[in-house]
Enzyme design. Structure first.
Site, PDB file in Angstrom:
ATOM      1  N   GLN A 240       0.787  -1.412   0.242  1.00  0.00           N
ATOM      2  CA  GLN A 240       0.041  -0.133   0.086  1.00  0.00           C
ATOM      3  C   GLN A 240       1.076   1.240  -0.017  1.00  0.00           C
ATOM      4  O   GLN A 240       0.405   2.217  -0.452  1.00  0.00           O
ATOM      5  CB  GLN A 240      -1.099  -0.031   1.197  1.00  0.00           C
ATOM      6  N   ARG A 387      -9.689  -0.097   7.850  1.00  0.00           N
ATOM      7  CA  ARG A 387     -10.624   0.381   7.044  1.00  0.00           C
ATOM      8  C   ARG A 387     -10.885   1.808   8.004  1.00  0.00           C
ATOM      9  O   ARG A 387     -11.809   1.959   7.889  1.00  0.00           O
ATOM     10  CB  ARG A 387     -11.992   0.102   6.670  1.00  0.00           C
TER      11      ARG A 387
END
Length: 809
Positions: A240, A387
């Protein structure tokens, strides 16, 4: 005689053709994904490539007496078996974590959690590697296991981290126990305690946010390829934050960064799970360096669920002080944070508990105090922003549950309690008592719109009638109305208070316009499904007047992209999106100089109109951006260098603060514990909306994950540290059958400090959704005096609630 005339498109028609910001442009990346033509790490195939697999511990806490690798090494097709003893001479047996701790690459002398990496087998294919790991013989001496963070802090608790037993001062002060990691406090303790001492009402609860795990479709994996001739390492991986991984690999290996080429191809989801570095990455790199051939590592689902970074495991004692009529005066919160065997949280260095200090939420209160204690246990390490933006989910859960329990004690409607205590629009920018400066918001407007849309007062009347019917024995179903009004903090972040491993959390964009007017833009972020190739192009289209279809976005290649801190915590739009707009405006400013030269006017005589500069008062005299691109390369003005390109490293002046109002209507069968979501309404305010269709998709995805977390997901351990539920047979992932229907809505309150006013949205539905579901369950049982019901709210646990309340006959 036919006379043909050309009608110039209107500004509105030209703007529509651009497919810029605000347009429901279809995701361009989906063309390859839906055709099965994505390029993922496991698609990387190199000549002579070998495969790695791990020998993992069957114990949660044990001393390693010996490791015998001889049988595995003798198996045909096995090229190497690495242990900590092999890594020590290279000084690679420990690696730094993003939280400033050190983590064993391969267990050195003892294991600290079940399935910890003990040895790395390298073989000709993954099948031989799997056979070889069964031949490695490890002799363990079991040690006492700690899986309860409260017991881990008891005076006689066994020592877990022997490698740092003499280091009683950490990055955030003194450690008060050998299993203690840090104590972090913020706020006015003295003022808060004084307010509580004289408060008319004090509401106190302990909320546990259980351990869960991000579950991307693609697990963590990498391919390492060392070119010994050039001394260069190429590393493909599910990263990421590719540039951060390059920096970490450089720090670990000693290779200079210009000799390390990190590539993050298409990634099948991340959700925070793929931010940090894992043992598989380091072992693949070491094996490639030692053997001189490419080495691939791909974890299976069990490994992903039981060993890579978890989320939550926060135990939050939360108190609110208030007046009898419901005015909140202060908040006090103490958190015991279970970080597992190593502190591998992916938080900015200065925030060991992330942004937990957003826990005062959307409410105006004079004082607050927060204290967080991190502790080691015999569980897998982590603490990723699943999240959410660095512990914001835990913070919002704490305040939104606390609001509900306070309302019950005051016998006050919880919606009215929220409205009474909202930060008002005229108070922005608002300095919260724990240090954050909220940028903008209109909470009353959002709440009113949500309440009116769902018919809140009618729902309460229906609920009251059902409660009376239940008491009369006419129904076995109860009804809950869950409310969550959240303020999130995203866009990490400003260099004044955000860094990872000392690198400021700016982000970047490099934009180049080609002579024919097409564009390539390279970004420091990395999409894992967010739709960056679509939305970044829309920002550029609006800023530069070039159709989005003529704009190509590249990410994930450290040799070509400018340095950036990656994609997580809803930071892409607040940081890299801002960098994109600023870089585009640099280009536009240069293009204006060229237009002025070509039109023989002063720059101040020009005005921008969608895709062109035109002379003020003479709209027929103009130059389009494509014309200016050609001129910039072929006939630039004197003393102006050719080309149109710019780069921007954007250091945000502040975070951004999206918010939302969520309502959940739930029906629960008290005899079976089965809960059914009748309706879920989610209103989000993410500032300027770049692509409404992508926003809706993000909200749907985040709410589905919130539903999973609140209503069933949990990584559980028994007393011996055995992982219970390291497969999808036990770890709840909702399918289309279980997933509720989502109803989305919005208000728009732009961020005043962001170049395009955007705030970010990807994490918001998870942040707001989890407490909304939990509040619905708790609200359903409130009239039965059930007290706080901890998550997850699966049917078995809710059946137990009914049993404890004596509801079953």
């Amino acid at each position: 005689m036919n006379i043909q005339t050309t009608v110039e498109p209107t500004s509105a028609e030209r703007a529509e053709k651009l497919q810029g910001m605000g347009c429901k442009r279809k995701r361009v990346e989906d063309i390859r994904f839906t055709q099965g033509k994505g390029n993922y790490v496991d698609d990387v195939k190199l000549p002579g490539m070998l495969f790695g697999d791990f020998v993992r511990s069957s114990h949660a806490h044990a001393r390693i007496k010996s490791i015998d690798t001889s049988k595995a090494k003798a198996l045909p097709g096995v090229f190497a078996v690495l242990t900590a003893a092999d890594l020590k001479p290279l000084n690679l047996h420990y690696m730094p974590t993003l939280a400033g701790d050190v983590q064993a690459v391969l267990a050195d002398e003892k294991v600290l959690f079940q399935n910890q990496e003990v040895a790395f087998v390298v073989a000709k294919d993954r099948y031989v590697a799997a056979d070889a790991i069964e031949l490695v013989e490890v002799d363990y001496e079991p040690l006492p296991v700690l899986v309860d963070p409260f017991k881990a802090m008891e005076p006689d608790a066994p020592l877990l981290r022997e490698d740092i037993k003499d280091k009683m001062t950490g990055a955030h002060g003194a450690r008060k126990h050998h299993n203690h990691i840090f104590r972090w406090e913020i706020g006015d303790k003295e003022g808060t305690d004084a307010t509580f001492a004289k408060a008319e009402v004090v509401s106190k609860d302990m909320f546990t946010y259980h351990r869960v795990h991000p579950s991307p479709l693609e697990t963590c994996q990498c391919v390492a390829s060392m070119d010994k001739i050039k001394g260069e390492l190429t590393l493909w991986g599910t990263f990421q934050a590719p540039h951060v991984i390059r920096t970490v690999v450089s720090l670990i290996s000693g290779l200079p960064e210009h000799k390390i080429h990190v590539i993050a191809p298409d990634i099948g989801g991340g959700f925070g799970n793929k931010v940090g570095a894992y043992s598989g990455y380091v072992c693949a790199v070491v094996a490639s360096i030692v053997l001189g051939v490419p080495v691939k590592w791909v974890e299976d689902r069990m490994e992903n669920l039981s060993t890579t970074s978890f989320a939550r495991d926060y135990h939050m004692t939360t108190e609110l002080a208030a007046t009898k009529d419901g005015k909140i005066l202060a908040m006090r919160c103490h958190v015991l944070a279970d970080h597992g065997a190593f502190d591998a949280c992916a938080d900015p260095s200065k925030w060991p508990a992330g942004f937990m200090n957003i826990c005062t939420g959307s409410y105006d209160m004079p004082v607050a105090h927060l204290a967080v204690d991190g502790v080691y246990t015999n569980k897998a390490s982590g603490g990723v922003a699943y999240r959410c933006s660095f512990r914001v989910t835990e913070a919002v859960y704490a305040i939104e549950r606390a609001i509900e329990t306070l309302a019950q004690r005051l016998e006050m409607d919880s919606a009215d309690l929220r409205i009474k205590n909202f930060i008002q629009p005229e108070q922005f920018p608002y300095m919260a008592p724990l240090g954050w400066e909220y940028d903008s918001g209109n909470y009353p407007l959002a709440m009113k719109k949500a309440m009116d849309t769902v018919g809140y007062h009618q729902l309460r009347a229906e609920q009251k009638a059902k409660q009376e019917a239940f008491k009369r024995g006419e129904t076995r179903e109860i009804m809950g109305i869950g409310i969550s009004f959240f303020t999130e903090i995203v866009g990490a972040g400003p260099s004044k208070n955000c860094d990872i491993l000392g690198v400021s959390m700016f982000d970047s964009a490099e934009i180049r316009i080609h002579p024919t007017g097409s564009v390539i833009a390279r970004m420091g972020t990395k999409s894992q499904g967010q739709g960056h190739e679509t939305t970044y192009a829309q920002i550029i289209a609006t800023e530069l007047g070039i159709p989005a279809d003529d704009i190509m976005i590249e990410e994930g290649n450290t040799d070509t992209a400018p340095y950036g801190l990656g994609t997580y915590g809803s930071r892409s739009t607040p940081t890299a999106g801002a960098a994109t707009a600023v870089a585009a405006r640099k280009i536009k400013a240069k293009a204006q100089m060229i237009a002025a030269h070509m039109l023989e006017v002063h720059e101040g005589d020009l005005e921008w109109d969608v895709d062109r500069f035109r002379v003020k008062g003479l709209p027929e005299k103009f130059k389009t951006m494509k014309e200016l691109a050609w001129a910039s390369y072929n006939s630039p003005p004197p003393n102006l260098e050719p080309g149109l390109e710019a780069v921007n490293y954007y250091d945000p002046p502040n975070m951004t603060y999206p918010f939302g109002a969520y309502f959940c209507i739930m029906d629960i069968d008290v005899d079976t514990g089965v809960a059914k979501t009748r309706r879920f309404y989610a209103l989000d305010d993410c500032g300027t909306r770049i692509n409404p269709m992508i926003i809706e998709g993000q909200v749907h995805g985040g709410l589905t994950e919130a539903f999973a977390v609140a209503m069933g997901q949990e990584i559980r351990y028994d007393e011996q540290g055995n992982v219970l539920g390291a497969s999808f047979m036990d770890f709840f992932l909702p399918t289309a059958v279980e997933t509720p229907k989502w109803e989305t809505d919005y208000t728009v309150t732009p961020s005043p400090h962001h170049p395009i006013g955007a705030k970010g949205v990807g994490e918001s539905p998870h942040v707001g959704g989890v407490p909304c579901f939990s509040n619905a369950v708790n609200d359903a049982y409130a009239f039965l005096n059930a007290g706080h019901i901890q998550m997850p709210h699966d049917a078995w646990r809710l059946w137990k609630v009914g049993e404890q309340l004596g509801l079953h006959v």
